[in-house]
Motif scaffolding. Structure first.
Motif, short mmCIF file in Angstrom:
data_model
loop_
_atom_site.label_atom_id
_atom_site.label_comp_id
_atom_site.label_asym_id
_atom_site.label_seq_id
_atom_site.Cartn_x
_atom_site.Cartn_y
_atom_site.Cartn_z
N GLU A 41 0.91 -1.18 -0.14
CA GLU A 41 0.33 -0.33 -0.12
C GLU A 41 0.59 1.36 -0.05
O GLU A 41 0.04 2.17 -0.23
N GLU A 74 3.56 1.76 -1.61
CA GLU A 74 4.13 2.09 -2.45
C GLU A 74 3.12 2.73 -4.19
O GLU A 74 3.55 3.89 -3.98
N GLU A 75 1.71 2.46 -3.13
CA GLU A 75 0.85 3.28 -4.00
C GLU A 75 0.35 4.97 -3.31
O GLU A 75 0.33 6.18 -3.58
N GLU A 83 3.71 6.23 -5.37
CA GLU A 83 2.83 6.93 -6.34
C GLU A 83 2.19 8.57 -6.32
O GLU A 83 2.55 8.44 -7.08
N ARG A 84 1.21 8.34 -5.89
CA ARG A 84 0.67 9.87 -5.00
C ARG A 84 1.51 10.31 -5.45
O ARG A 84 1.25 11.94 -5.60
N ASP A 91 -7.10 2.16 -2.37
CA ASP A 91 -6.11 1.30 -2.47
C ASP A 91 -6.28 0.47 -3.78
O ASP A 91 -7.64 0.30 -3.95
N VAL A 92 -5.51 -0.49 -4.55
CA VAL A 92 -6.51 -0.80 -4.82
C VAL A 92 -7.13 -2.29 -4.21
O VAL A 92 -7.68 -2.91 -5.64
#
Ligand SMILES: C[S@@+](CC[C@H](N)C(=O)[O-])C[C@H]1O[C@@H](n2cnc3c(N)ncnc32)[C@H](O)[C@@H]1O
Length: 307
Positions: A123, A125-126, A129-130, A294-295
């Motif tokens: 999470e 990593e997300e 990324e943002r 999240d994904v």
């Protein structure tokens, strides 16, 4: 003939009839040892038994995982079996895989992991990324990673934002030591200022990007965490105080006046916490807030932008 004969011995019995001690007693090939460990880990409740067996065997043999597929019939030496046996036993007793292997891959970079800091999660990593998407690449950017742990966010910000000045903060000196090692291993030591501080307390100035994955597990829920987390990861990295939001609220309360115009605050939060955190950011006057999933579809990130 002698070698082939020895290979044949284990095949006379079904693999699952072997007990753990047999792994040291007989000469097994890579394929056989992996098949056996898959069953052993499955019975122990490990969710990805084959994958973990492969990762640990590659680690014990000091080879890439691909090598296991290229040489499935290679027998293990007694030293290799002994090394493998040790890590398999530790894994079964609950030591996280990442601690046994000693490193993780995060956003394409390698990071050392040890008991002193949280094992980085996907999470985060997300979250990174943002953060990278919101950062200005066209001018020097001042970023802070609050609660840096192993240093993954700070190191990646420094690596992927070449103009950025990065500050990495943690309350734990042990975590900061690990973060410094990871900065050195990724060649960004010169780009990061490390500070042992309670959030902003010992940090000066304003920032374009404030990023944090703070502790957010409610104190009263710590005992019910999976033993792998509860017994092997630092409490200071998990314990969010009563209800789980105490540490995040303190962070937010310290933040006003620390965000430059046009800057952003990005926080990772626990399941069910995003709306309260967004409300707290708004009432602290930190600009427009939004919540992102999240994904897995969990409301995981709260982002505030200063107009
Ligand atoms: C959930 S971990 C996150 C670690 C890392 N950023 C990551 O995402 O993998 C939270 C980190 O915040 C640190 N921490 C907890 N309370 C803090 C405080 N008041 N001030 C600074 N750091 C704190 C902990 O030591 C821990 O390293």
């Amino acid at each position: 003939l002698g070698t082939r004969f020895r290979y044949c011995i284990p095949r006379k019995r079904a693999l699952d009839t072997y007990r753990w001690g047999d792994i040291l007693a007989v000469e097994w090939t890579i394929r056989e040892v992996l098949n056996w460990t898959r069953g052993y880990f499955k019975n122990a409740g490990i969710t990805q038994p084959r994958l973990e067996a492969e990762i640990l065997l590659a680690h014990a043999l000091d080879v890439e995982r691909l090598h296991l597929y290229l040489s499935p019939d290679k027998p293990l030496t007694s030293q290799e079996r002994s090394r493998y046996r040790t890590v398999v036993q530790e894994r079964k007793s609950g030591v996280p895989l990442q601690h046994l292997v000693g490193e993780v891959c995060f956003f394409g970079l390698r990071f050392k992991v040890r008991r002193e800091a949280l094992i980085p999660r996907p999470e985060t990593e997300e979250l990174l990324e943002r953060s990278l998407k919101l950062a200005r690449r066209d001018r020097p950017t001042r970023c802070i990673d609050l609660g840096t742990g192993a240093g993954v966010i700070a190191v990646c910000l420094a690596r992927f934002l070449p103009e950025a000045e990065v500050v990495a903060v943690d309350l734990s000196p042990d975590a900061l030591r690990l973060a410094r090692e990871n900065a050195a291993a990724n060649n960004v030591t010169e780009r990061i200022a490390f500070a042992e501080s309670d959030w902003f307390e010992r940090v000066e100035g304003e920032f374009d990007l404030i990023v944090s994955n703070p502790p957010y597990v409610a104190t009263e829920k710590l005992d019910s965490l999976a033993p792998e987390v509860r017994d092997h990861e630092p409490r200071v990295a998990l314990d969010g105080g009563e209800g789980g939001l105490e540490r995040i609220r303190t962070l937010i309360d310290q933040a006003p006046g620390r965000l430059r115009p046009g800057g952003a605050v990005l926080l990772e939060v626990g399941r069910g916490q995003a709306r309260d955190v967004a409300e707290h950011l708004r009432s602290a006057g930190l600009g427009e807030t939004r919540i992102e999933e999240d994904v897995a579809g969990v409301e995981r990130f709260v982002i505030a932008r200063c107009p």
